[in-house]
Design an enzyme around this catalytic site. Sequence first.
Site, PDB file in Angstrom:
ATOM      1  N   GLN A 129      10.904 -31.354 -25.463  1.00 28.95           N
ATOM      2  CA  GLN A 129      11.891 -31.399 -24.400  1.00 28.95           C
ATOM      3  C   GLN A 129      12.193 -32.872 -24.104  1.00 28.95           C
ATOM      4  O   GLN A 129      11.244 -33.671 -24.098  1.00 28.95           O
ATOM      5  CB  GLN A 129      11.364 -30.718 -23.126  1.00 28.95           C
ATOM      6  CG  GLN A 129      12.489 -30.335 -22.162  1.00 28.95           C
ATOM      7  CD  GLN A 129      11.971 -29.730 -20.850  1.00 28.95           C
ATOM      8  OE1 GLN A 129      10.821 -29.889 -20.500  1.00 28.95           O
ATOM      9  NE2 GLN A 129      12.829 -29.047 -20.137  1.00 28.95           N
ATOM     10  N   GLY A 261       2.916 -32.827 -16.929  1.00 27.88           N
ATOM     11  CA  GLY A 261       2.645 -31.579 -17.626  1.00 27.88           C
ATOM     12  C   GLY A 261       3.879 -31.126 -18.365  1.00 27.88           C
ATOM     13  O   GLY A 261       4.992 -31.545 -18.038  1.00 27.88           O
ATOM     14  N   GLU A 263       5.399 -27.404 -20.045  1.00 25.50           N
ATOM     15  CA  GLU A 263       5.141 -25.964 -19.993  1.00 25.50           C
ATOM     16  C   GLU A 263       5.208 -25.272 -21.349  1.00 25.50           C
ATOM     17  O   GLU A 263       5.753 -24.170 -21.456  1.00 25.50           O
ATOM     18  CB  GLU A 263       6.160 -25.329 -19.042  1.00 25.50           C
ATOM     19  CG  GLU A 263       7.633 -25.383 -19.519  1.00 25.50           C
ATOM     20  CD  GLU A 263       8.417 -26.620 -19.113  1.00 25.50           C
ATOM     21  OE1 GLU A 263       7.781 -27.681 -18.915  1.00 25.50           O
ATOM     22  OE2 GLU A 263       9.653 -26.536 -19.005  1.00 25.50           O
ATOM     23  N   ASN A 264       4.663 -25.880 -22.400  1.00 23.53           N
ATOM     24  CA  ASN A 264       4.709 -25.234 -23.709  1.00 23.53           C
ATOM     25  C   ASN A 264       4.086 -23.846 -23.599  1.00 23.53           C
ATOM     26  O   ASN A 264       2.957 -23.712 -23.116  1.00 23.53           O
ATOM     27  CB  ASN A 264       4.007 -26.105 -24.745  1.00 23.53           C
ATOM     28  CG  ASN A 264       4.704 -27.449 -24.895  1.00 23.53           C
ATOM     29  OD1 ASN A 264       5.921 -27.512 -25.004  1.00 23.53           O
ATOM     30  ND2 ASN A 264       3.942 -28.537 -24.858  1.00 23.53           N
ATOM     31  N   HIS A 287       2.763 -25.649 -11.250  1.00 25.81           N
ATOM     32  CA  HIS A 287       4.137 -25.883 -11.696  1.00 25.81           C
ATOM     33  C   HIS A 287       4.348 -25.421 -13.140  1.00 25.81           C
ATOM     34  O   HIS A 287       5.261 -24.639 -13.423  1.00 25.81           O
ATOM     35  CB  HIS A 287       4.467 -27.369 -11.533  1.00 25.81           C
ATOM     36  CG  HIS A 287       5.836 -27.741 -12.002  1.00 25.81           C
ATOM     37  ND1 HIS A 287       6.916 -27.811 -11.139  1.00 25.81           N
ATOM     38  CD2 HIS A 287       6.322 -28.030 -13.233  1.00 25.81           C
ATOM     39  CE1 HIS A 287       7.999 -28.136 -11.826  1.00 25.81           C
ATOM     40  NE2 HIS A 287       7.667 -28.286 -13.104  1.00 25.81           N
ATOM     41  N   GLU A 288       3.491 -25.889 -14.030  1.00 23.73           N
ATOM     42  CA  GLU A 288       3.676 -25.525 -15.449  1.00 23.73           C
ATOM     43  C   GLU A 288       3.485 -24.024 -15.646  1.00 23.73           C
ATOM     44  O   GLU A 288       4.193 -23.396 -16.433  1.00 23.73           O
ATOM     45  CB  GLU A 288       2.735 -26.328 -16.354  1.00 23.73           C
ATOM     46  CG  GLU A 288       2.808 -27.855 -16.203  1.00 23.73           C
ATOM     47  CD  GLU A 288       4.216 -28.423 -16.167  1.00 23.73           C
ATOM     48  OE1 GLU A 288       5.129 -27.809 -16.723  1.00 23.73           O
ATOM     49  OE2 GLU A 288       4.399 -29.499 -15.549  1.00 23.73           O
ATOM     50  N   HIS A 291       6.551 -22.104 -14.723  1.00 21.67           N
ATOM     51  CA  HIS A 291       7.584 -22.121 -15.770  1.00 21.67           C
ATOM     52  C   HIS A 291       7.471 -20.900 -16.696  1.00 21.67           C
ATOM     53  O   HIS A 291       8.431 -20.562 -17.382  1.00 21.67           O
ATOM     54  CB  HIS A 291       7.469 -23.385 -16.625  1.00 21.67           C
ATOM     55  CG  HIS A 291       8.224 -24.569 -16.109  1.00 21.67           C
ATOM     56  ND1 HIS A 291       9.578 -24.537 -15.829  1.00 21.67           N
ATOM     57  CD2 HIS A 291       7.824 -25.848 -15.858  1.00 21.67           C
ATOM     58  CE1 HIS A 291       9.969 -25.744 -15.425  1.00 21.67           C
ATOM     59  NE2 HIS A 291       8.920 -26.558 -15.430  1.00 21.67           N
ATOM     60  N   GLU A 310      13.958 -26.437 -13.338  1.00 20.79           N
ATOM     61  CA  GLU A 310      13.025 -27.220 -12.517  1.00 20.79           C
ATOM     62  C   GLU A 310      13.122 -26.894 -11.026  1.00 20.79           C
ATOM     63  O   GLU A 310      12.111 -26.880 -10.327  1.00 20.79           O
ATOM     64  CB  GLU A 310      13.218 -28.715 -12.768  1.00 20.79           C
ATOM     65  CG  GLU A 310      12.915 -29.136 -14.211  1.00 20.79           C
ATOM     66  CD  GLU A 310      11.497 -28.828 -14.686  1.00 20.79           C
ATOM     67  OE1 GLU A 310      10.609 -28.554 -13.842  1.00 20.79           O
ATOM     68  OE2 GLU A 310      11.273 -28.843 -15.923  1.00 20.79           O
ATOM     69  N   ASP A 367      17.172 -38.127 -21.184  1.00 20.73           N
ATOM     70  CA  ASP A 367      16.059 -38.971 -20.727  1.00 20.73           C
ATOM     71  C   ASP A 367      16.519 -40.001 -19.693  1.00 20.73           C
ATOM     72  O   ASP A 367      15.748 -40.388 -18.824  1.00 20.73           O
ATOM     73  CB  ASP A 367      15.402 -39.701 -21.908  1.00 20.73           C
ATOM     74  CG  ASP A 367      14.742 -38.739 -22.875  1.00 20.73           C
ATOM     75  OD1 ASP A 367      14.336 -37.637 -22.438  1.00 20.73           O
ATOM     76  OD2 ASP A 367      14.647 -39.069 -24.068  1.00 20.73           O
ATOM     77  N   TYR A 375      14.738 -31.192  -9.540  1.00 21.15           N
ATOM     78  CA  TYR A 375      13.504 -30.586  -9.027  1.00 21.15           C
ATOM     79  C   TYR A 375      13.617 -30.320  -7.523  1.00 21.15           C
ATOM     80  O   TYR A 375      13.450 -29.198  -7.055  1.00 21.15           O
ATOM     81  CB  TYR A 375      12.317 -31.535  -9.245  1.00 21.15           C
ATOM     82  CG  TYR A 375      11.898 -31.729 -10.681  1.00 21.15           C
ATOM     83  CD1 TYR A 375      12.605 -32.577 -11.519  1.00 21.15           C
ATOM     84  CD2 TYR A 375      10.774 -31.091 -11.196  1.00 21.15           C
ATOM     85  CE1 TYR A 375      12.207 -32.778 -12.836  1.00 21.15           C
ATOM     86  CE2 TYR A 375      10.369 -31.285 -12.507  1.00 21.15           C
ATOM     87  CZ  TYR A 375      11.087 -32.128 -13.321  1.00 21.15           C
ATOM     88  OH  TYR A 375      10.687 -32.325 -14.617  1.00 21.15           O
ATOM     89  N   MET A 545       5.081 -41.558 -17.230  1.00 21.30           N
ATOM     90  CA  MET A 545       6.254 -42.296 -16.753  1.00 21.30           C
ATOM     91  C   MET A 545       6.359 -42.317 -15.235  1.00 21.30           C
ATOM     92  O   MET A 545       6.848 -43.274 -14.653  1.00 21.30           O
ATOM     93  CB  MET A 545       7.517 -41.719 -17.378  1.00 21.30           C
ATOM     94  CG  MET A 545       7.547 -41.931 -18.887  1.00 21.30           C
ATOM     95  SD  MET A 545       9.091 -41.407 -19.617  1.00 21.30           S
ATOM     96  CE  MET A 545       8.904 -39.629 -19.568  1.00 21.30           C
TER      97      MET A 545
END
Length: 594
Positions: A129, A261, A263-264, A287-288, A291, A310, A367, A375, A545
């Site tokens: 992603q 995180g 969410e794979n 959160h993940e 998803h 999100e 990005d 979010y 990040m």
Amino acid sequence: MSRPDPHSYFDPGQPRTRRLDLALDVDFARRVLAGRVVLDLGGPSQGPLDLDTKGLTVGFVRTGDGKSVPFSLAAEEPILGCRLRLELPPGTAAVEIAYETAPDSAALQWLEPAQTEGKRHPFLFSQNQSINARAMMPCQDSPYVRAPYRAEVTLPEALGAVMSAGPAGTRPGLEPGTRRWLFEMPQPIPSYLLALAVGDLASRDLSPRSRVWAEPATVEQAAWEFAGVERMIATAEGLFGPYLWERYDMLVLPPSFPYGGMENPRMTFLTPTLLAGDRSLVDVVAHELAHSWTGNLVTNATMEHFWLNEGFTVWAERRIVEALHGEEATALAWAIGQNALDESVARFGKDSPLTRLRTEMTGVDPDDAYSSIPYEKGARFVALLERTVGRERFGRFIQAYLGRFRFTSITTEDFTAFLDEQLPGVGAQVGARAWLYEVGMPDNAPVFRSAELEALTALAEGFEGGGRPTPAQVSAWAPAEMLIYLQHLPRELGADACAWLDTNLKLTGRGNHEILVEWLTIAVGSDYEPVFGRVREVLSRVGRMKYLRPLYGALGRHARTRALARDIYAAARPGYHALSRRVIESVMEKYRDD
Ligand code: BES
Ligand code: ZN
């Protein structure tokens, strides 16, 4: 030709991928994935098929029955990458493409042993992603396209592999010293959710359907930190319906992982900075996990509708947190979110088109558009709908929404049509059009108050006038309260004030990175030398990040800290993920020249 996704060459008039089969060799020496992908087209097809690629070398392309397929790889476009156009002969039901990734693939980070906890083995992870699946394999890299997948991945015997899929056993590899790991993902997923990680991995079971993977040196700590995951899954099921992905496993990555995180499906990827030792950062897991319903079941059709992923997920995450930890804790989470939202709106400007929920992204790299707006503005919009119709009715709406759109990818307009159908008049009542299509924050945004929150902000706002928390207050604070207190302090303080804070709140030595980074941001923004060593240590190790942006940003305030930032970055750069480098470089470009 009509292209509905500005970030992909996917053309809905062409055949669609119905299943994907990957066979890859993981070559740590050359830093490439080499192998084949078979795209099953679900039936006889013909004519042009446009695929996305980025940095890939294509060997051959042939049909399922071995006929060679003519193809052309176009010149690289910024953002999109290279279009791979296949000319399918009549009757083509599947195509097989032999290819290799680039050593600097945007989807992959190859880590030296020194960048891992154990220091003995290399590590590889993918992050597809937003639009990097195309740097891992040729594919229709738009979330409009969903497909189940299978994979077999060959790696050095000493290492293990996980994917966003169910494990399907291992076999000896063809080459001595290698092993083949098989995976199967039976549910249709978009390409951005395909994920792979390879390294020295150990696991601990947390419940019959959940386990955590990490390097052996951190796996116990991870098992302790995330021990409550089964309660979280059960709580989420109570709110959003059955968990449809069978297992919920997690992987703790090395610290250069650029996100908190990811969410794979079946295998959430997590930053090791969540291992605070006090379970205080597990809202990222909530959160993940959320998803699994909002995002992975019902998916944004393109990045222009990212808020659907999100915004709903932040709202869902806070419903889980509320059920587990109560309203007071949830109000603090909304307050921390508000702080992030304000920062993002200030960064882009309140009239920037990027403050819209439904964005227009032709020519925009996702990005570069990434922020807390989808979010937190998104979550506030969902919470407003919920407040307007009441919890019970909204609960039924959400379940109906998930039921109607599960395993599909939808646009903002699909959502509003469904809203109008299920809750007639409510969209107009809350001003949905302005929320979705206009810039800035509407003035009917829900406000989340709590007495505790007000006391904390008042205390922080009194800091400059000499107000200080008492030792008893400080020791009663939960980590979230400490964080909110710090977030409301001035961004620049005198050395005495910094020293007071560090002594009384014991900040520089903290392992909770939310608190630590908030503190270090204030301290370096104040040119406070005693923290410089700790800042160097954090920035040299952590690639998340969310932490790099404020820290490198605050280092830009003073000449001495700018020099420090440049020095740290020069040394740390080779260890950063490409995404992290981009963020840091964009922050440092704005430094005043010395
Ligand atoms: N899906 C995102 C991460 C992401 C978004 C990766 C866009 C690439 C492009 C993930 O679910 C996420 O939102 N992570 C947050 C955690 C959070 C809001 C609790 C993060 O990484 O900070
Ligand atoms: Zn998310």
